[in-house]
Design a protein around this motif. Structure first.
Motif, PDB file in Angstrom:
ATOM      1  N   ILE A  95       0.856  -1.206   0.000  1.00 20.03           N
ATOM      2  CA  ILE A  95       0.000   0.000   0.000  1.00 20.03           C
ATOM      3  C   ILE A  95       0.886   1.249   0.000  1.00 20.03           C
ATOM      4  O   ILE A  95       0.640   2.208  -0.724  1.00 20.03           O
ATOM      5  N   GLU A  96       1.950   1.186   0.797  1.00 21.25           N
ATOM      6  CA  GLU A  96       2.884   2.313   0.890  1.00 21.25           C
ATOM      7  C   GLU A  96       3.477   2.634  -0.489  1.00 21.25           C
ATOM      8  O   GLU A  96       3.556   3.803  -0.887  1.00 21.25           O
ATOM      9  N   ARG A  97       3.859   1.570  -1.226  1.00 21.72           N
ATOM     10  CA  ARG A  97       4.421   1.771  -2.579  1.00 21.72           C
ATOM     11  C   ARG A  97       3.383   2.402  -3.515  1.00 21.72           C
ATOM     12  O   ARG A  97       3.694   3.300  -4.295  1.00 21.72           O
ATOM     13  N   GLN A  98       2.125   1.902  -3.395  1.00 20.01           N
ATOM     14  CA  GLN A  98       1.074   2.431  -4.276  1.00 20.01           C
ATOM     15  C   GLN A  98       0.759   3.885  -3.956  1.00 20.01           C
ATOM     16  O   GLN A  98       0.529   4.692  -4.857  1.00 20.01           O
ATOM     17  N   VAL A  99       0.750   4.216  -2.653  1.00 14.82           N
ATOM     18  CA  VAL A  99       0.491   5.604  -2.248  1.00 14.82           C
ATOM     19  C   VAL A  99       1.618   6.502  -2.758  1.00 14.82           C
ATOM     20  O   VAL A  99       1.379   7.617  -3.230  1.00 14.82           O
ATOM     21  N   LEU A 100       2.845   6.003  -2.698  1.00 18.36           N
ATOM     22  CA  LEU A 100       3.988   6.776  -3.192  1.00 18.36           C
ATOM     23  C   LEU A 100       3.801   7.089  -4.677  1.00 18.36           C
ATOM     24  O   LEU A 100       4.032   8.215  -5.128  1.00 18.36           O
ATOM     25  N   ARG A 101       3.347   6.087  -5.438  1.00 21.31           N
ATOM     26  CA  ARG A 101       3.100   6.299  -6.880  1.00 21.31           C
ATOM     27  C   ARG A 101       2.049   7.390  -7.076  1.00 21.31           C
ATOM     28  O   ARG A 101       2.186   8.262  -7.928  1.00 21.31           O
ATOM     29  N   MET A 102       0.992   7.331  -6.241  1.00 20.09           N
ATOM     30  CA  MET A 102      -0.086   8.313  -6.340  1.00 20.09           C
ATOM     31  C   MET A 102       0.437   9.714  -6.023  1.00 20.09           C
ATOM     32  O   MET A 102       0.105  10.688  -6.715  1.00 20.09           O
ATOM     33  N   VAL A 103       1.282   9.786  -4.994  1.00 15.68           N
ATOM     34  CA  VAL A 103       1.861  11.077  -4.592  1.00 15.68           C
ATOM     35  C   VAL A 103       2.674  11.654  -5.750  1.00 15.68           C
ATOM     36  O   VAL A 103       2.591  12.840  -6.068  1.00 15.68           O
ATOM     37  N   ILE A 104       3.437  10.774  -6.418  1.00 17.52           N
ATOM     38  CA  ILE A 104       4.279  11.240  -7.533  1.00 17.52           C
ATOM     39  C   ILE A 104       3.407  11.668  -8.717  1.00 17.52           C
ATOM     40  O   ILE A 104       3.569  12.751  -9.271  1.00 17.52           O
TER      41      ILE A 104
END
Lengths: 236, 128
Positions: free
Chosen positions: A179-188
């Protein structure tokens, strides 16, 4: 696509097909010119009013889409995904890691104590046997030692929990890291930077959340030993 | 013929605590000649280096899983006869079937107790 544009496109495709099938090495210049004119007609559009309507509709849809993305970005920004990705999720994962480590250490200490007690019981058993005491007293002491030993077995059995809960918690940690990786992608993708530092109240909320993550009750989801025995009986 | 409780038992699990639990339960059952390994790869080296009479192995381990370790044991002519009990938290039907297809002798799902361990060992090595 308008009717005129569709006709033009079909004419272009027809011309191209003819050229392909002709098999000649050098295409006459007038054929190329005719094709270029058709393509130009297609892009410039001889049916200007219809194309304009088409463009208007397209721009309208694009406008809706842009507003939707803008709203979504605003709502996501209010959720502070930067905080979530940079602080909340890693901290919750760390809390879970800590639970695994602490229960492992605690189980280790319980086992250490059990092994010490077992050593003492073995010594006690030897000493009472060598003491020359009367058989009834000896039998009574040995029976008590056996009972204590059975309780020790119960403690070892109960220590199973550490391995099973540890594995379950590590699965939850893996999901959280994803989830953390996916949220990071969203943030970017949305350019959502961290909004502000997590204050103490929020930090307490994080800790509370992490404490709630003690693993779901999964009884009844996997197979029980009896079910496994049935499968083994059928297969072995 | 009764089982020789001095048989060499190999306990394989990446969790040291779990190895200690199994080793202590084995000791309670009278089996004191126990050795251990932390994953399938280390266990494979161990069975190739010394005579092992019974393997009790976890499934989910780094480097080499229990099922891969089992397959390696069954592939090796010198080792393929060693009784192998899988002790694992993997409690799905497909896991049990895969283990049986790979040649496991019995399967214990965690968490388990001494009575289950004794019962499964009896099925695999005989009464003790």
């Amino acid at each position: 696509m308008t009717e005129q544009a569709a006709l033009t496109r079909n004419a272009v495709l027809e011309q191209l097909e003819k050229l392909e099938k002709s098999g000649v090495e050098h295409v006459p210049i007038e054929h190329v010119r005719a094709l270029v004119n058709l393509i130009r007609d297609f892009f410039e559009g001889n049916d200007a009013p219809a194309t304009a309507r088409f463009d208007e509709e397209l721009y309208g849809e694009l406008g809706h889409l842009a507003r939707f993305i803008n709203d979504a970005q605003k709502h996501l920004s209010e959720l502070a995904p930067g905080d979530l990705q940079e602080e909340k999720l890693p901290e919750a994962s760390d809390q879970l890691d800590a639970i695994v480590k602490m229960t492992e250490q605690a189980t280790g200490r319980i086992m250490d104590s059990c092994e010490q007690v077992e050593g003492l019981l073995t010594g006690l058993r030897e000493r009472v046997r060598e003491s020359g005491m009367d058989p009834d007293t000896l039998a009574g002491i040995e029976s008590t030692v056996d009972d204590i030993s059975a309780y020790m077995t119960g403690i070892y059995e109960a220590c199973n929990f550490q391995d099973v809960t540890g594995q379950r918690i590590m699965k939850v940690v893996d999901v959280m890291r994803e989830i953390e990786r996916q949220v990071l992608r969203m943030v970017i993708v949305f350019g959502l930077r961290k909004q502000n530092k997590v204050d103490e109240k929020k930090r307490q909320e994080i800790t509370k959340d992490a404490e709630l993550l003690n693993g779901p009750q999964l009884e009844g989801k996997g197979l029980a030993q009896d079910d496994i025995d049935d499968i083994l009986d059928a297969l072995l | 013929m009764s089982v020789d409780k001095n048989m060499r038992v190999l306990v394989v699990d990446d969790f040291q605590t779990m190895r200690r639990i199994i080793i202590n339960l084995l000791r309670q059952l009278g089996f004191n000649n126990v050795t251990e390994a932390q994953d399938g790869r280390a266990a494979l080296e161990r069975v190739r280096a010394e005579k092992i009479d019974l393997i009790i192995s976890d499934w989910n381990m780094p480097n080499m899983t229990g099922i891969d370790f089992l397959k390696e044991v069954r592939k090796d002519a010198a080792l393929k006869g060693i009784p192998f009990i899988m002790v694992t938290a993997e409690g799905k039907k497909e896991n049990v079937i895969a283990a049986v297809q790979a040649g496991v002798n019995n399967y214990i799902v965690k968490p388990f107790n001494a009575a289950t361990l004794k019962e499964k060992m009896t099925k695999v090595i005989g009464e003790f």
